[in-house]
Design a protein around this motif. Structure first.
Motif, mmCIF file in Angstrom:
data_model
loop_
_atom_site.group_PDB
_atom_site.id
_atom_site.type_symbol
_atom_site.label_atom_id
_atom_site.label_comp_id
_atom_site.label_asym_id
_atom_site.label_seq_id
_atom_site.Cartn_x
_atom_site.Cartn_y
_atom_site.Cartn_z
ATOM 1 N N GLN A 145 49.068 45.284 33.632
ATOM 2 C CA GLN A 145 48.343 46.012 34.670
ATOM 3 C C GLN A 145 46.840 45.723 34.589
ATOM 4 N N GLN A 146 46.330 45.687 33.369
ATOM 5 C CA GLN A 146 44.910 45.389 33.199
ATOM 6 C C GLN A 146 44.579 43.967 33.669
ATOM 7 N N ASP A 147 45.477 43.028 33.313
ATOM 8 C CA ASP A 147 45.254 41.648 33.735
ATOM 9 C C ASP A 147 45.308 41.528 35.258
ATOM 10 N N TYR A 148 46.243 42.259 35.860
ATOM 11 C CA TYR A 148 46.377 42.197 37.325
ATOM 12 C C TYR A 148 45.147 42.794 37.992
ATOM 13 N N ASP A 149 44.674 43.920 37.481
ATOM 14 C CA ASP A 149 43.483 44.554 38.066
ATOM 15 C C ASP A 149 42.268 43.631 37.947
ATOM 16 N N ARG A 150 42.140 42.958 36.814
ATOM 17 C CA ARG A 150 41.009 42.050 36.625
ATOM 18 C C ARG A 150 41.088 40.867 37.586
ATOM 19 N N GLN A 151 42.297 40.319 37.738
ATOM 20 C CA GLN A 151 42.453 39.170 38.630
ATOM 21 C C GLN A 151 42.234 39.580 40.094
ATOM 22 N N ALA A 152 42.668 40.801 40.443
ATOM 23 C CA ALA A 152 42.443 41.254 41.815
ATOM 24 C C ALA A 152 40.951 41.410 42.115
ATOM 25 N N GLU A 153 40.178 41.932 41.136
ATOM 26 C CA GLU A 153 38.735 42.098 41.324
ATOM 27 C C GLU A 153 38.041 40.722 41.438
ATOM 28 N N MET A 155 39.435 38.043 42.482
ATOM 29 C CA MET A 155 39.837 37.444 43.755
ATOM 30 C C MET A 155 38.949 37.924 44.882
ATOM 31 N N GLN A 156 38.564 39.200 44.826
ATOM 32 C CA GLN A 156 37.678 39.734 45.852
ATOM 33 C C GLN A 156 36.291 39.074 45.793
ATOM 34 N N ARG A 157 35.857 38.671 44.596
ATOM 35 C CA ARG A 157 34.564 38.037 44.429
ATOM 36 C C ARG A 157 34.651 36.521 44.626
ATOM 37 N N GLY A 158 35.888 35.997 44.663
ATOM 38 C CA GLY A 158 36.057 34.582 44.873
ATOM 39 C C GLY A 158 35.957 33.751 43.609
ATOM 40 N N PHE A 159 36.124 34.379 42.465
ATOM 41 C CA PHE A 159 36.026 33.663 41.199
ATOM 42 C C PHE A 159 37.402 33.303 40.603
ATOM 43 N N THR A 160 38.464 33.491 41.282
ATOM 44 C CA THR A 160 39.799 33.108 40.800
ATOM 45 C C THR A 160 40.632 32.591 41.969
ATOM 46 N N THR A 161 41.783 32.073 41.613
ATOM 47 C CA THR A 161 42.657 31.527 42.659
ATOM 48 C C THR A 161 43.780 32.515 42.976
ATOM 49 N N ARG A 162 44.329 32.308 44.158
ATOM 50 C CA ARG A 162 45.458 33.172 44.548
ATOM 51 C C ARG A 162 46.671 32.944 43.644
ATOM 52 N N ALA A 163 46.892 31.755 43.166
ATOM 53 C CA ALA A 163 48.012 31.457 42.266
ATOM 54 C C ALA A 163 47.883 32.244 40.963
#
Length: 353
Positions: A145-153, A155-163
């Motif tokens: 859950q923590q990893d998902y929340d971090r990746q979602a944040e 993603m909103q900033r554009g620093f990660t990929t959708r994959a």
């Protein structure tokens, strides 16, 4: 008198004898004329006065309780402790069946109890292990859950990929599925440790194994066949060492002591005035001088032919009326000084007044 006086002249005695004979004949005739009818009338009056007071039959036999003893378990006879006509007491050993197969069954039941106990211990350990699995699954969910929340944040900033976001979402779903599986395993382990309403507080597998052991012990005890009542042994020739005995097959008969009565088969025409409780006198062909007192204990509910193996079929054109016989039980009052033997012929007279 001429006969009493030896000094009388012979001619005088000869003249006196016809006179004495005439006097005797004169008294004899009235005696015969009146005495014989009086005797006949007396006999007739006695027969009339006593007729209809009793009914009797010689179709009567001594009966005794006969207990047919059979084995409750099958097996080979290894010991015979009684002989024909032997007196036994209640509980005396009659014969013994080979106990070894039943001892083995007891040992097998003991092993089944031990196996059920081991299985119960394994189930308890498994249930305790499910608690750790649940805790680990919850930790995995928290980390996912923590990893998902971090990746979602990110993603909103554009620093990660959708994959990468989808990968963390998939990891979270797997962690949740692992927790569900851990809970299911815990429920299954808890159900395995549960007890039913029929045997509360006991594991069903152990209870079943204990019942199996009790059955084996009961069968082992039944290899010793003992007399159910005190009496005399009969038909013991069927007991032979080495013979196979089947469960429920009659093996020997015990004729019970102190339970003798007479079954008298009276004609149906004799039952009009017969009642329960009326006094009876019993004679025996085996003991001519023995007379016992008794009373009518009961009157049969049907004739002898009614309860025969092949009852008469009277609804046909060859019917012939035959006087039927009804069994009447005569209880013997007191104890007989001579032994009562089942089947002895008896004569029964019942006072029906």
């Amino acid at each position: 008198m001429a006969d009493a006086d030896p000094q009388l002249h012979p001619e005088t005695r000869a003249e006196a004898e016809p006179i004495v004979v005439a006097r005797k004949r004169r008294w004899l005739r009235p005696a015969l004329m009146f005495g014989v009818p009086l005797i006949v009338l007396a006999i007739a009056g006695w027969l009339w006065a006593t007729s209809g007071r009793t009914v009797s039959t010689d179709n009567a036999y001594v009966q005794q309780d006969k207990v047919s003893v059979s084995a409750e378990v099958a097996g080979r006879i290894v010991e015979v402790s009684v002989t024909e006509n032997q007196e036994v007491a209640a509980g005396d050993l009659l014969f013994r069946i080979d106990p070894e197969p039943y001892r083995i069954a007891v040992a097998d039941a003991d092993a089944a109890i031990a196996g059920a106990q081991v299985q119960l211990g394994t189930q308890r350990a498994s249930y305790q292990g499910t608690g750790a699995d649940i805790a680990a699954a919850r930790d995995q969910i928290s980390a996912a859950q923590q990893d998902y929340d971090r990746q979602a944040e990110l993603m909103q900033r554009g620093f990660t990929t959708r994959a990468r976001l989808q990968q963390s979402e998939h990891a979270l779903e797997q962690a949740r599925a692992a927790l569900a599986n851990a809970n299911a395993d815990a429920a299954e382990a808890r159900a395995a440790l549960a007890t039913g309403a029929a045997v509360p507080g006991q594991n069903p597998a152990i209870a079943a194994a204990r019942v199996k052991r009790e059955k084996a012990l009961l069968d082992l005890a039944r290899t010793e066949v003992r007399a159910p009542v005190a009496g005399t042994i009969a038909q013991s020739d069927r007991l032979q060492r080495g013979q196979m005995m089947m469960a429920g097959l009659p093996a020997v008969t015990v004729v019970a002591d102190g339970r003798s009565w007479v079954e008298a088969n009276f004609k149906e025409t004799d039952l009009d005035h017969m009642r329960v409780g009326q006094k009876a006198e019993i004679g025996f062909d085996a003991y001519p001088e023995l007379k016992l007192k008794g009373h009518v204990a009961s009157i049969g509910a049907g004739t002898g032919s009614e309860f025969s193996v092949l009852p008469a079929q009277n609804a046909n054109g060859n019917w012939v009326k035959v006087t039927q016989r009804v069994p009447v039980r005569i209880a013997i009052d007191g104890k007989s000084p001579r032994p009562m033997i089942a089947g002895l012929t008896a004569d029964v007279t019942v006072d029906i007044r």
